[in-house]
Design a protein around this motif. Sequence first.
Motif, PDB file in Angstrom:
ATOM      1  N   PHE A  33       0.829  -1.201   0.000  1.00 37.99           N
ATOM      2  CA  PHE A  33       0.000   0.000   0.000  1.00 37.99           C
ATOM      3  C   PHE A  33       0.871   1.262   0.000  1.00 37.99           C
ATOM      4  O   PHE A  33       0.386   2.345  -0.294  1.00 37.99           O
ATOM      5  N   LEU A  34       2.121   1.115   0.382  1.00 42.24           N
ATOM      6  CA  LEU A  34       3.080   2.218   0.347  1.00 42.24           C
ATOM      7  C   LEU A  34       4.325   1.756  -0.392  1.00 42.24           C
ATOM      8  O   LEU A  34       4.777   0.617  -0.223  1.00 42.24           O
ATOM      9  N   ASP A  37       9.998   5.790  -0.442  1.00 42.42           N
ATOM     10  CA  ASP A  37      10.089   7.253  -0.568  1.00 42.42           C
ATOM     11  C   ASP A  37       8.727   7.923  -0.702  1.00 42.42           C
ATOM     12  O   ASP A  37       8.643   9.056  -1.189  1.00 42.42           O
ATOM     13  N   GLU A  38       7.663   7.254  -0.319  1.00 40.15           N
ATOM     14  CA  GLU A  38       6.343   7.875  -0.355  1.00 40.15           C
ATOM     15  C   GLU A  38       5.959   8.377   1.035  1.00 40.15           C
ATOM     16  O   GLU A  38       6.265   7.742   2.050  1.00 40.15           O
ATOM     17  N   ASP A  39       5.269   9.489   1.067  1.00 41.01           N
ATOM     18  CA  ASP A  39       4.768  10.067   2.313  1.00 41.01           C
ATOM     19  C   ASP A  39       3.402   9.454   2.604  1.00 41.01           C
ATOM     20  O   ASP A  39       2.462   9.623   1.815  1.00 41.01           O
ATOM     21  N   LEU A  44      -1.723   8.035   1.198  1.00 38.74           N
ATOM     22  CA  LEU A  44      -2.879   7.407   1.827  1.00 38.74           C
ATOM     23  C   LEU A  44      -3.807   8.465   2.418  1.00 38.74           C
ATOM     24  O   LEU A  44      -4.437   8.263   3.456  1.00 38.74           O
ATOM     25  N   ALA A  45      -3.897   9.602   1.723  1.00 37.97           N
ATOM     26  CA  ALA A  45      -4.794  10.665   2.171  1.00 37.97           C
ATOM     27  C   ALA A  45      -6.242  10.194   2.068  1.00 37.97           C
ATOM     28  O   ALA A  45      -6.581   9.321   1.253  1.00 37.97           O
ATOM     29  N   PRO A  46      -7.119  10.733   2.886  1.00 39.93           N
ATOM     30  CA  PRO A  46      -8.525  10.322   2.824  1.00 39.93           C
ATOM     31  C   PRO A  46      -9.119  10.498   1.428  1.00 39.93           C
ATOM     32  O   PRO A  46      -8.787  11.436   0.712  1.00 39.93           O
ATOM     33  N   ASP A  47      -9.975   9.568   1.069  1.00 42.95           N
ATOM     34  CA  ASP A  47     -10.705   9.551  -0.202  1.00 42.95           C
ATOM     35  C   ASP A  47      -9.833   9.219  -1.404  1.00 42.95           C
ATOM     36  O   ASP A  47     -10.327   9.221  -2.534  1.00 42.95           O
ATOM     37  N   THR A  48      -8.542   8.944  -1.219  1.00 44.10           N
ATOM     38  CA  THR A  48      -7.752   8.464  -2.348  1.00 44.10           C
ATOM     39  C   THR A  48      -8.059   6.992  -2.584  1.00 44.10           C
ATOM     40  O   THR A  48      -8.605   6.303  -1.719  1.00 44.10           O
ATOM     41  N   ALA A  49      -7.693   6.513  -3.750  1.00 41.85           N
ATOM     42  CA  ALA A  49      -8.009   5.128  -4.096  1.00 41.85           C
ATOM     43  C   ALA A  49      -7.298   4.154  -3.161  1.00 41.85           C
ATOM     44  O   ALA A  49      -7.893   3.182  -2.674  1.00 41.85           O
TER      45      ALA A  49
END
Length: 831
Positions: A33-34, A37-39, A44-49
């Motif tokens: 899911f991550l 180098d991803e924040d 994983l901000a709300p409402d993202t896929a």
Amino acid sequence: MQEAIEQPTLALEAPDGLAAAALRAEAWAGEPFLHPDEDPAVSLAPDTARRRALDDALAEIEAGAPEPSYEWKIRYALMLGLERVLSERPPRLASGTELRRHQIDALAGMLTELIAATQVEPELNGNGNGNGHEEPAPEAEEEEEDLGVHLEEPDDELQLPTEHAGKDPGASRRYRFRHPTASGKTIAAAGFVEAARTLGVLILTHRRLLVSQFHRELTTEGYGDRFEDAILKGTTPKHKSPVTVQTYAWFARHWEDLDPSAYQLVIADEAHTALGEKTSQAIRSFSDPIYIGMTATEQLIAKQVSDVFPASIDELPLGDAARRGLIAPLRCLRVPPAAAISSVPIVGGDFEEGALAAVLDHVALNQAAASLYRERFDNTPGIVYAAGVEHAYNLAKEFRAVGLKAEAVSGRTPPVQLAETLAAYERGEINVLINAMLLAEGWNSPRATVCMHLAPTASRRVYQQRIGRIMRMHPRKEAGVVVDFVPKGATHNERVVSLHSLLDADFYREGARVTPAPRRRVQRRARRKLSPAPWLVPVTPDVKRRLAVIDREWQRIDPRFLDDDEQLYWATIAGRAVRFDERVEFVKKFTEGKANRGALEQFLTACAAENPNRRLRLIALADRVSMMVERADFDDLVTLVTQAPTWEKDRVQGVRTLLRALGESKVDAPEQILARWTWRLARSTRKVQDRRASAEFPDAKRLLGALANSRGHRHEENAAKLVNAALDQSREVGAALLASAEGYTPRANQLIDAARERLGSIQEVANALADNLPAPKSGGGRSRRRRRKRKKKGQAQGQQQNQNQPQQRNGKQPQEAAPEPQAETAPAADA
């Protein structure tokens, strides 16, 4: 499950909580899911896929699910797998094979569609497979399993169905992408298999031979351990993510027996072959999985493909694939057909095979085809398409008779013998394979270079599949060569499909590339099998585009393939723009019979009227009146020469040319009209005629002056004196005197006109007037150039002398430099 989705998970608000939850869900789902180098707060901000996928995964974990549900896999697993594959730089398969740009585009397009689909609530149905309302498919008759790649017998799966009406619940999960044959669709399919490492994958293809091909290529790419036979109801799969490859015929018969939870992704190879009533109904009934349809077919059945596979994720046109260097470029040779097929009916979108074979299968035609192949291509590897099985074997006999290594294959060929023949072709033991649609789909040979359509087709799908056999890259193949048996000037409106009609090309140039040149020349060492011809001809049926081709390529147009109006248009353009040093080449187009007489006349007229070169205008005018001229055309020439500003400096020479035409009876008009033109031309050169008369007859100026300066009865008396004097002189002097005379009264004009008639016939008078005009100066252009060169040389010598003279300083000449100018100027003075 829906209620669990709607409950907020407060523990995920902190970044550390998000990362921990993502790792927990990754271990459960098998997909990250991550990525590095991803924040977490951004990815994983709300409402993202991905956040929705994480929330639903945590909800199922909290509910005690040991593994993802079927619905979760359908909605999120492929999306997460595609993100994993595309996050690598560069994206690779399990074997390490790097995906190419267009293959990455297909995966990225699918990812975009899946991300958008997460914003829509999932479809729920009662039985987990189908909509619960679809009537069961009628019992299909048992069909013989397809053990080869023959297409000689009718294939009901290629019959196009009517547009589907009614509820189609799985339509939103059926996607398609279109890449040309030989551009690597199988590798793109392997990319989807890599992304679906946690899903069951069912691959459908239309030929049993392609089943083996998929097994072989996917094993090479590292997915052989996932292969498994079809998973039926009541059986337990050996793998959590099986890969099964089957034919459409098998799927249409057994889809109801498949385990509905075993497969979440279905890849439909050559999706345009899945449009039959039984197959399309099976696809709509087995509706829960995600479908990806792959096709190379362009325009013919796009609407029917989009009906079964509504969402387009990526399209790579044939021209773009050639420009990127993904496929071999295509050159074309058109051969006028020796047999007329206008009487052959079209059945089911193509020519009826039996009637076509009856027209084409003759010994003389077969021998001519064999001789053509040997003379143009010799031992170049190629594929020849015949009009039937018997036609194929008869052609093979004639090809071997001329010394070519050729074999015929068909649906009658036993599978083992077919495999041996294809292997011998790959080894170079056979150079020409002759078949009746056996090798149109499901067979690839990179060394195949020539595609000869001895059996024309009216089907764009069939044609594109044929030429796909020669579009694969090979180190010794500079370009594929397509041989179309159509007239050289045939437009796209013909019943027979050609390479130019398939690609909607504007013009045909023998041997030239029809597809765009690749950006990078991969096969620089390979030699061309066809050299481009210096001529071309428009083949598009669009009038504006045809005229645009003529405007742009008028120097290379072969006018014999233009209709009469287009020839006149071409002749006008050429006459205006042709250069003096190109005149010989254009003369050949007319002398060799490539253009009709009307085009020649129009070319000469346009050249005489509008060409910027003075010498060309004079030559064109002389050539135009060297043949018979109609009354209206000659009247235009007279007006042109006597009034047009472009003829101001060459008016005397133009008038002399037209007078010679009148004197030689080259104009078809009544005597009265001829006389009017003769004296009109003479009047336009009055000054020259006046000088001629004055040089031979001293009293000419006095008589003409008296006529011009008198009025009334005195004017008529002077006219009578001038007329009597003109009749006493030679015809040349008399004609010049009368050409300069102008009466002011009716009586005076009558006297002058009567004298003009008494001078002689129109032809004699016209020749006499022409004799009074000076002949063209030969080599005048060269003389002017010599004068200009001498002038420039003198100026250069003067500048050289000035530079060699010492410059004065403070008004005094240096003493040491004084002798040098004298020594240098002495030779110049002697010269």
